[in-house]
Enzyme design. Structure first.
Site, PDB file in Angstrom:
ATOM      1  N   GLU A  29      -4.836   1.449  -7.768  1.00 52.73           N
ATOM      2  CA  GLU A  29      -5.254   2.522  -6.865  1.00 52.73           C
ATOM      3  C   GLU A  29      -6.520   3.238  -7.299  1.00 52.73           C
ATOM      4  OE1 GLU A  29      -1.291   4.341  -5.019  1.00 52.73           O
ATOM      5  OE2 GLU A  29      -0.998   3.612  -7.038  1.00 52.73           O
ATOM      6  N   PHE A  85       0.813  -1.229   0.000  1.00 53.14           N
ATOM      7  CA  PHE A  85       0.000   0.000   0.000  1.00 53.14           C
ATOM      8  C   PHE A  85       0.840   1.270   0.000  1.00 53.14           C
ATOM      9  CE2 PHE A  85      -2.357  -3.243   2.596  1.00 53.14           C
ATOM     10  CZ  PHE A  85      -3.140  -3.684   1.550  1.00 53.14           C
TER      11      PHE A  85
HETATM   12 MO1  MOS Z   1       1.517   3.103  -3.851  1.00 56.40          MO
HETATM   13  S1  MOS Z   1       0.986   4.471  -2.482  1.00 56.40           S
HETATM   14  O1  MOS Z   1       1.859   3.886  -5.212  1.00 56.40           O
HETATM   15  O2  MOS Z   1       2.424   1.873  -3.310  1.00 56.40           O
END
Ligand code: MOS
Length: 747
Positions: A713, A246
């Site tokens: 994301e 993450f």
């Molecule tokens: Mo992510 S926050 O681009 O691992």
């Protein structure tokens, strides 16, 4: 050399297949070795002690008591910690973040490591750490966005501009027929990957082997090489599996380096694993924001101006600013547009990249503001978006490399049943009498590309290998990249040996910015093409080959054979080509990188639209998300099963953002008061509604050779706003401070 570059249309049988994770069986049977599962011979356990104050210095530690504890081998403190070859506070570049590595007794945030206890057992190390009984010289912590004067950040996010504007926003607002101004707040959020940061480190002279989860092995290796003054070639970093990243495992964190120092200090292999509460400080987090949005439209509802200002926090000693206003540079076509940021220094660990940094918080505010604007105009919020979304980047005016957002709106709305929505708030109920609300949000995430390298090989038995130091943090990289590799080499997946997850392989770049599949995939694609070019050269220049004379662009690879394009009945197996040439194998390397010319000419993003249904108990204010439908367009879909899973995960983050996550900081102590999964809420199964993800077909010829965009994301964007808008539609109450909890509805 014959040119056998692929057109996007020609791909083998692997890309596009909804394969299950190739490492799934290992994971569900306990066969996957995560970093902390390693136990080298003679291994010791290290436990960090962390500061209970947020600002000041450690005045005393009872090292003697800890050392006297049975099983404790040593205690590493600023006085005796190994000397480092580089100052961990040196800022060589914006992406070298400062680390707290026991170089002095200063405390800059709560939960900062202040000592490491090394012992024969985990229990002894844990008990030893408790005996340290630190005393502090405490200064009052600076906490919250109002603690100091705001300043203008040098840059935001990953080096983005702090401010970008176009046109005259004040004039645009003044001339507007309808106007809104609203302030939205988002709290600090902390990472909480299932696997906390952990490391097993072993030294052999100046050779270092570490097992630690990493989203960027090459970068982590360079950081270790710099800190310990050793050749990066002497470092082997293994990261085959991550229990979630993450963003928190993109850069090596301080505690991971402390594990390496402890192994050096003790002269034995050491394991160091963070406890859950120790993740609330030294491993990055998402900073709180206060975002002011001002929007205006003309009488028809067309935007005349959009002003998005973000105030956010960074640490007292380093720079990372959540770029929450940045997505307003791309999404809606206001002729006058201002996107700006300011920052406040507070006594916390340095905030860092976390789950769509910028886009997540920014979208939560922007999509709520768009909803308020639509309502002020008396226009359906979906129709308002369809009127106002941009088809070219509003500020640069570069056209988007593809235009699939309209499709996302339409397909998502149709699936959700949006046309049955009644406009007025509090006008819909379910059979049990609960208030029902429907909301929508636009999703958007840049289609980034980074740099990576790969090596590919075909052997005389017809099998192949692709090697790349890529990262599977649960998203399925091992599977998706192997699919790209098999097709790249023109062999079946079961003929492929895919090597990944270790720093001695070619640099696979970073698994971040939702760019890993595109970037590592491009490197694999180019390495494979180079191998096939060598094979093709061998065949087409040899009179004994049925491919002799096929010439430029005359062959393609499939099923372990090269095949003539103009006459598919003429082909030759890789084995035959290599055997005749008397070779065991042929190999080549390749790189993946953004193409500057196409990046100049086009704005590149993945798009989507998220529709949310909530129910709210009219008496108690309890909120449930009951339905989410997201329609996303992200170029070529390498594996629809894994991509769907990524969208589900992203949308669940959105639920988490809107309704759950909230790090509560005590302004007196500067400590996060809920540093555990009991009180730091994330959605559990019962909180996750019916979720659907629609994979909107999109062909983007500009974004990279394979047409792949990121999917990791984008799901969080749009979703939090859609839920907030649905809560408003259900209740008539605008909650502008996230998370939206029942007290804010009853208040
Ligand atoms: Mo992510 S926050 O681009 O691992």
């Amino acid at each position: 050399m014959p040119d056998i570059a692929y057109e996007q249309a020609r791909h083998g049988s692997s890309i596009g297949q909804p394969l299950t994770r190739r490492d799934g069986f290992l994971k569900v049977t306990g066969g996957a070795t995560f970093a902390a599962d390693n136990r080298p011979e003679g291994m010791l356990h290290a436990v960090i002690a962390v500061s209970r104050i947020a600002r000041g210095r450690v005045a005393h530690l009872d090292v003697a008591a800890a050392k006297a504890h049975p099983g404790v081998v040593d205690v590493m403190v600023p006085g005796n910690a190994p000397k480092l070859a580089a100052d961990p506070d040196a800022k060589n570049d914006p992406f070298t973040f400062r680390l707290d590595l026991l170089q002095n007794d200063k405390v800059r945030y709560a939960h900062q490591p202040i000592a490491v206890v090394i012992a024969e057992t985990l229990e002894a190390a844990t008990e030893g750490a408790e005996l340290l009984a630190p005393r502090y010289e405490t200064e009052s912590p600076r906490i919250g966005l109002d603690t100091a004067e705001a300043h203008k950040p040098p840059a935001v996010g990953a080096g983005d501009k702090t401010a970008a504007t176009k046109g005259d926003v004040e004039a645009g607002l003044k001339s507007a027929e309808h106007r809104i101004e609203a302030v939205y707040e988002t709290p600090a959020q902390y990472h909480n990957a299932m696997e906390p940061h952990s490391i097993v480190a072993q030294w052999d002279g100046d050779k270092l082997t570490v097992d630690t989860p990493s989203q960027g092995m090459a970068m982590a290796t360079m950081r270790l090489a710099g800190l310990f003054g050793i050749d990066p070639k002497n470092i082997l970093l293994r990261s085959p599996f991550l229990g979630g990243g993450f963003g928190s495992k993109g850069f090596l964190s301080g505690p991971q380096v402390l594990g390496v120092m402890a192994a050096k200090h003790a002269g034995r292999p050491v394991k160091l694993v963070l406890r859950r509460e120790q993740m609330f400080g030294p491993v990055g987090h998402r900073a709180e924001t206060r975002q002011t949005l001002r929007l205006g439209t003309d009488g028809s509802g067309a935007l005349t101006a959009l002003d998005h200002h973000t105030l956010t926090a960074t640490s007292s000693f380093d720079d990372f600013y959540e770029p929450a206003s940045a997505l307003s540079r791309y999404l809606y076509k206001a002729p006058a547009l201002a996107t700006t940021h300011s920052g406040v220094r507070v006594d916390t660990g340095t905030p860092l990249f976390m789950r769509a940094p910028g886009e997540a918080s920014g979208s939560a505010a922007l999509e709520a503001a768009i909803d308020e604007m639509a309502e002020t105009c008396g226009i359906d919020p979906l129709v308002f978006r369809q009127m106002n979304y941009a088809e070219a980047e509003p500020i640069s005016e570069r056209p988007f490399s593809s235009k699939a957002l309209r499709e996302c709106y339409e397909q998502g709305a149709a699936r959700f049943g949006w046309e049955r929505r009644s406009a007025a708030p509090r006008s819909m109920r379910d059979e049990a009498g609960r208030l029902v609300g429907w909301g929508v949000g636009t999703a958007l995430f840049p289609a980034l590309m980074m740099q990576a390298e790969a090596r590919a090989e075909i052997r005389a038995d017809g099998t192949g290998t692709v090697a790349i130091g890529a990262h599977d943090m649960g998203q399925g990289a091992w599977t998706a990249l192997a699919q790209i590799a098999a097709d790249g080499l023109g062999i079946d997946l079961d003929q492929l040996d895919f090597k990944s997850g270790s720093s001695d392989l070619p640099n696979g770049g970073i698994a971040g910015g939702s760019a890993h599949t595109a970037t590592a995939g491009a490197a694999i694609h180019s390495a494979s093409a180079a191998v096939l070019a060598l094979l093709s050269e061998m065949a087409t220049t040899d009179e004994r080959s049925p491919l002799f004379g096929a010439g430029n662009a005359g062959v393609y690879a499939a099923g372990g054979r090269l095949i003539r394009r103009d006459d598919e009945s003429r082909s030759e197996s890789f084995s035959d080509i290599l055997s005749r040439a008397g070779k065991d194998s042929v190999s080549a390397s390749g790189k993946g990188a953004p193409d500057p010319a196409s990046r100049e000419s086009y704005a590149m993003h993945a798009h989507g639209a998220v529709f949310a249904e909530v129910t709210v108990d009219p008496d108690l204010g309890q909120i449930r998300v009951t339905r989410l439908v997201g329609a996303f367009a992200a170029g070529r879909i390498v594996n629809p099963r894994l991509v769907t899973s990524q969208y589900y995960g992203g949308m669940i983050w959105g639920v988490s953002f809107a309704l759950h996550e909230n790090a509560v900081v005590d302004p007196r102590s500067g400590r996060v008061m809920n540093p555990n999964l009991g009180e730091y809420h994330v959605p559990v199964n019962a909180d996750v509604p019916s979720i659907e993800a629609i994979l909107v077909e999109e062909h983007d010829p500009h974004v990279n050779p394979l047409g792949i965009k990121g999917v990791g994301e984008i799901g969080i964007t749009g979703t939090a706003g859609a839920i907030a808008n649905a809560v408003y539609h259900a209740t008539g109450v605008r909650v502008r401070k996230m998370p939206i909890t029942l007290d804010k509805l009853l208040g």
